[in-house]
Design an enzyme around this catalytic site. Structure first.
Site, mmCIF file in Angstrom:
data_model
loop_
_atom_site.group_PDB
_atom_site.id
_atom_site.type_symbol
_atom_site.label_atom_id
_atom_site.label_comp_id
_atom_site.label_asym_id
_atom_site.label_seq_id
_atom_site.Cartn_x
_atom_site.Cartn_y
_atom_site.Cartn_z
ATOM 1 N N HIS A 14 4.963 -30.421 4.732
ATOM 2 C CA HIS A 14 4.005 -30.410 3.628
ATOM 3 C C HIS A 14 4.713 -30.178 2.306
ATOM 4 O O HIS A 14 5.863 -29.762 2.259
ATOM 5 C CB HIS A 14 2.856 -29.416 3.862
ATOM 6 C CG HIS A 14 3.215 -27.973 3.875
ATOM 7 N ND1 HIS A 14 2.279 -26.971 3.777
ATOM 8 C CD2 HIS A 14 4.412 -27.340 3.986
ATOM 9 C CE1 HIS A 14 2.872 -25.795 3.828
ATOM 10 N NE2 HIS A 14 4.153 -25.982 3.954
ATOM 11 N N CYS A 23 9.339 -22.322 -1.233
ATOM 12 C CA CYS A 23 8.446 -23.296 -0.580
ATOM 13 C C CYS A 23 8.101 -24.477 -1.477
ATOM 14 O O CYS A 23 7.223 -25.273 -1.147
ATOM 15 C CB CYS A 23 7.170 -22.611 -0.099
ATOM 16 S SG CYS A 23 7.499 -21.487 1.257
ATOM 17 N N HIS A 27 9.037 -29.208 3.155
ATOM 18 C CA HIS A 27 9.546 -28.518 4.349
ATOM 19 C C HIS A 27 8.502 -28.619 5.450
ATOM 20 O O HIS A 27 7.361 -29.006 5.201
ATOM 21 C CB HIS A 27 9.880 -27.052 4.025
ATOM 22 C CG HIS A 27 8.680 -26.250 3.668
ATOM 23 N ND1 HIS A 27 8.096 -26.302 2.424
ATOM 24 C CD2 HIS A 27 7.922 -25.415 4.407
ATOM 25 C CE1 HIS A 27 7.046 -25.517 2.417
ATOM 26 N NE2 HIS A 27 6.905 -24.974 3.610
ATOM 27 N N HIS A 29 6.762 -27.207 9.385
ATOM 28 C CA HIS A 29 6.426 -26.101 10.278
ATOM 29 C C HIS A 29 6.088 -26.656 11.653
ATOM 30 O O HIS A 29 5.605 -27.787 11.766
ATOM 31 C CB HIS A 29 5.196 -25.333 9.782
ATOM 32 C CG HIS A 29 5.378 -24.683 8.459
ATOM 33 N ND1 HIS A 29 6.053 -23.487 8.297
ATOM 34 C CD2 HIS A 29 4.985 -25.061 7.216
ATOM 35 C CE1 HIS A 29 6.052 -23.161 7.022
ATOM 36 N NE2 HIS A 29 5.412 -24.100 6.337
ATOM 37 N N HIS A 71 3.934 -35.066 12.898
ATOM 38 C CA HIS A 71 5.012 -35.856 12.294
ATOM 39 C C HIS A 71 4.568 -36.597 11.030
ATOM 40 O O HIS A 71 5.068 -37.685 10.732
ATOM 41 C CB HIS A 71 5.648 -36.809 13.320
ATOM 42 C CG HIS A 71 6.589 -36.088 14.251
ATOM 43 N ND1 HIS A 71 6.132 -35.318 15.293
ATOM 44 C CD2 HIS A 71 7.930 -35.971 14.250
ATOM 45 C CE1 HIS A 71 7.169 -34.777 15.908
ATOM 46 N NE2 HIS A 71 8.273 -35.146 15.288
ATOM 47 N N GLU A 131 1.518 -20.914 10.704
ATOM 48 C CA GLU A 131 2.622 -21.662 10.083
ATOM 49 C C GLU A 131 3.949 -21.204 10.667
ATOM 50 O O GLU A 131 4.910 -21.947 10.699
ATOM 51 C CB GLU A 131 2.649 -21.422 8.563
ATOM 52 C CG GLU A 131 1.779 -22.369 7.799
ATOM 53 C CD GLU A 131 2.102 -22.402 6.314
ATOM 54 O OE1 GLU A 131 2.824 -21.514 5.807
ATOM 55 O OE2 GLU A 131 1.611 -23.327 5.647
HETATM 56 ZN ZN LIG Z 1 5.156 -24.299 4.350
#
Ligand SMILES: [Zn+2]
Length: 142
Positions: A14, A23, A27, A29, A71, A131
């Site tokens: 995201h 953040c 990146h 999760h 994905h 997350e």
């Molecule tokens: Zn994040």
């Protein structure tokens, strides 16, 4: 009160537009989603007798959520998000972008997923979206 729960996991990247700090990078999760359905009573006849809902129906709905997010790169559908998507589309990789009308935080995603499950007719009462193994958001309408 009866509650049944089921869980899925999906890998999603995201981008938090307007965020300053670690953040701010794109990146990903390994998201862990736990959803709960509730009912005061159990079905009294037919295929669902003795059940809140059929687990295969519940799991099928969660599988559809997994397919939406797994994905994908989730980007907010605003000016910054669209500008980022345009740059990525210039690259040879086929970026699979899922645009949302919110900043894709665990809070907003859990509310979105709750509403998707509700729209499928499930008696959803709670969605918990992790997350990381230690950080999650619980969305409920109680
Ligand atoms: Zn994040």
């Amino acid at each position: 009160m009866f509650k049944i729960k089921s869980e899925i996991q999906f890998d999603t990247a995201h981008y938090l537009s307007g965020y300053k700090g670690k953040c701010s990078n794109i990146h990903g999760h390994r998201y862990r989603l736990i959803a709960k359905l509730k009912s005061e009573t159990l079905h009294e006849d037919g295929q669902l007798r003795g059940m809140v809902d059929d687990f295969s129906n519940f799991k099928g709905a969660l599988k559809e959520i997994e397919e939406i997010f797994d994905h994908k790169l989730v980007i907010e559908n605003n000016d910054e998000g669209k500008a980022l998507a345009r740059k990525l589309e210039d690259l040879p990789n086929n970026f699979d972008i899922y645009f949302v009308n919110y900043r894709p935080t665990a809070e907003e995603m859990s509310r979105d997923i709750f509403n998707m499950l509700k729209a499928k007719g499930l008696s959803v009462c709670e969605v918990e979206l992790f997350e990381t193994p230690n950080n999650s958001c619980i969305y409920t309408e109680d």
